[in-house]
Design an enzyme around this catalytic site. Structure first.
Site, PDB file in Angstrom:
ATOM      1  N   LYS A 141      13.844 -31.452  13.465  1.00 27.27           N
ATOM      2  CA  LYS A 141      13.854 -32.410  14.631  1.00 27.27           C
ATOM      3  C   LYS A 141      14.229 -33.685  13.787  1.00 27.27           C
ATOM      4  CE  LYS A 141      11.310 -29.648  17.739  1.00 27.27           C
ATOM      5  NZ  LYS A 141      11.243 -28.410  17.077  1.00 27.27           N
ATOM      6  N   LYS A 201       7.373 -33.181  22.319  1.00 27.43           N
ATOM      7  CA  LYS A 201       7.326 -32.035  21.685  1.00 27.43           C
ATOM      8  C   LYS A 201       6.896 -32.121  20.161  1.00 27.43           C
ATOM      9  CE  LYS A 201      12.316 -32.581  20.509  1.00 27.43           C
ATOM     10  NZ  LYS A 201      13.655 -31.868  20.683  1.00 27.43           N
ATOM     11  N   ARG A 224      24.081 -24.549  21.693  1.00 28.66           N
ATOM     12  CA  ARG A 224      23.977 -24.077  20.018  1.00 28.66           C
ATOM     13  C   ARG A 224      25.417 -24.301  19.439  1.00 28.66           C
ATOM     14  NH1 ARG A 224      20.313 -22.005  16.961  1.00 28.66           N
ATOM     15  NH2 ARG A 224      19.017 -23.420  17.545  1.00 28.66           N
ATOM     16  N   ARG A 249      22.646 -22.527  26.416  1.00 28.86           N
ATOM     17  CA  ARG A 249      21.558 -21.758  26.879  1.00 28.86           C
ATOM     18  C   ARG A 249      21.045 -22.399  28.205  1.00 28.86           C
ATOM     19  NH1 ARG A 249      18.968 -22.453  20.971  1.00 28.86           N
ATOM     20  NH2 ARG A 249      19.968 -24.397  21.452  1.00 28.86           N
ATOM     21  N   ARG A 298      13.183 -25.931  29.603  1.00 30.30           N
ATOM     22  CA  ARG A 298      13.650 -25.493  28.302  1.00 30.30           C
ATOM     23  C   ARG A 298      15.036 -24.438  28.410  1.00 30.30           C
ATOM     24  NH1 ARG A 298       8.106 -23.034  26.410  1.00 30.30           N
ATOM     25  NH2 ARG A 298       8.481 -22.201  28.607  1.00 30.30           N
ATOM     26  N   ASP A 331      21.695 -28.538  17.974  1.00 36.34           N
ATOM     27  CA  ASP A 331      21.375 -28.369  19.424  1.00 36.34           C
ATOM     28  C   ASP A 331      21.860 -29.481  20.282  1.00 36.34           C
ATOM     29  OD1 ASP A 331      20.216 -25.728  19.003  1.00 36.34           O
ATOM     30  OD2 ASP A 331      17.987 -26.663  19.118  1.00 36.34           O
ATOM     31  N   GLU A 388      18.703 -31.519  17.955  1.00 39.57           N
ATOM     32  CA  GLU A 388      17.790 -30.929  16.783  1.00 39.57           C
ATOM     33  C   GLU A 388      18.926 -30.417  15.680  1.00 39.57           C
ATOM     34  OE1 GLU A 388      15.022 -28.007  17.329  1.00 39.57           O
ATOM     35  OE2 GLU A 388      13.994 -29.205  19.151  1.00 39.57           O
ATOM     36  N   ASN A 418      19.033 -27.190  13.255  1.00 40.21           N
ATOM     37  CA  ASN A 418      18.585 -26.022  12.629  1.00 40.21           C
ATOM     38  C   ASN A 418      18.916 -25.645  11.165  1.00 40.21           C
ATOM     39  OD1 ASN A 418      16.479 -24.885  15.355  1.00 40.21           O
ATOM     40  ND2 ASN A 418      18.181 -26.000  15.801  1.00 40.21           N
TER      41      ASN A 418
END
Length: 322
Positions: free
Chosen positions: A126, A161, A211, A226, A234, A274, A282, A284
């Site tokens: 993050k 978060k 993603r 997603r 979410r 993301d 984000e 990852n």
């Protein structure tokens, strides 16, 4: 020359056959006749300054009833492997941290670790995204509850978060009139002891949390959107979202162009971005997923692309040494 590949991952018997991205990578390595050595983090150790592991030869198959076979355990020097995939899922706890230190030693002793262990430690998924403020939403990182309350009061509709969560865990949406602001902040910050992230809510989440996968800084041409389940904020698949693969937009490519060179410079060979709408949320780096869903819907072979990239880099490194 056969490439000797090691993989550090969660127990293989527990992975989800239908969607596991590490399995896609291992299928690709097997198709190239690479030797695969399987390890969990618990198998790693250091003796007399040498990174070692209790390893098992691994064979993988495209059969849901029988998708792997493991050989007997034997002790190996990690530095004698050509490449090691670090594919342990978060949480990024002390044991994960210790594993990166052992793998960093293995890297110094001859193995190439993907992704680079020091960058796994440095690039919180993050916080790393905040190095690209031109790409992301308005945000705040703090453990001060008064400061976080003020952020909520200013922006009205926000997401709160933890910095170490995965799969959409412990993500809260606080609307302007939310009566639970106090208890949510107390819980997430552990009464001011734990730093968290706040971001303005992005209504584009209704179209999916995308993603985007990068291989050596270059984006795969398709991403996975997603889509949140009805009544959910979410989009994470682990939180009930559904995956829809789609071509990258111009904005997706602009974001990838900003992040890609930095990721490459940091030794982050395989990365997942993301993106909600046109905003990076984000980056990852630990064990990016969504390979299988994109492959299924667009006929790609992302695991194969990654293995070909690894093979090319190993060949370049060998030529440079000779």
């Amino acid at each position: 020359m056969t490439i000797r590949l090691g993989v550090v991952m969660d127990p293989i018997e527990n992975i989800a056959y239908k969607k596991d991205s590490t399995l896609a990578m291992l299928w690709a390595a097997s198709a190239r006749n690479w030797d695969i050595s399987y390890m969990t983090p618990a198998d790693l150790y250091v003796s007399d300054g040498q990174a070692r592991a209790s390893s098992q030869a691994l064979q993988v198959f495209k059969d849901p009833a029988h998708f792997y076979e493991l050989g007997d355990k034997h002790d190996i020097k990690l530095g004698e492997l050509d490449v090691i995939l670090m594919r342990k899922d978060p949480p990024f706890d002390n044991e994960f941290l210790y594993a990166t230190h052992i793998l960093e030693l293995a890297d110094k002793q001859g193995a190439w670790v993907v992704n680079k262990p020091s960058s796994l430690r440095d690039c919180n998924e993050k916080l790393f995204a905040l190095q690209f403020p031109q790409c992301g939403p308005i945000h705040l990182v703090s453990r001060d509850q008064a400061r976080l309350r003020a952020f909520h009061a200013e922006h009205g509709d926000v997401i709160m978060k933890p910095l170490d969560g995965m799969g959409g865990s412990s993500i809260f949406r606080l609307k302007p009139d939310d009566a639970n602001v106090g208890v949510i902040l107390e819980t997430l910050t552990n009464h001011g002891q734990t730093t968290i992230m706040a971001q303005v809510y992005l209504p584009e989440i209704r179209d999916g949390d995308k993603r985007i996968l990068l291989i050596d800084g270059e984006p795969v041409p398709y991403c996975l959107a997603r889509i949140p389940a009805k009544g959910e904020t979410r989009g994470n698949l682990a939180a009930g979202g559904t995956g829809r693969a789609q071509p990258l937009s111009d904005a997706d490519r602009r974001i990838a162009a900003e992040v890609g060179p930095v990721a490459r410079a940091k030794g982050l060979l395989f990365v997942g971005l993301d993106v909600i709408g046109d905003s990076l949320t984000e980056i990852n780096v630990t064990s990016p997923t969504c390979i299988r869903e994109i492959d299924t819907q667009f006929g790609t072979d992302i695991g194969g692309q990654l293995m070909d990239c690894i093979a090319a880099k190993l060949s370049e490194a060998k030529q440079a040494r000779s």
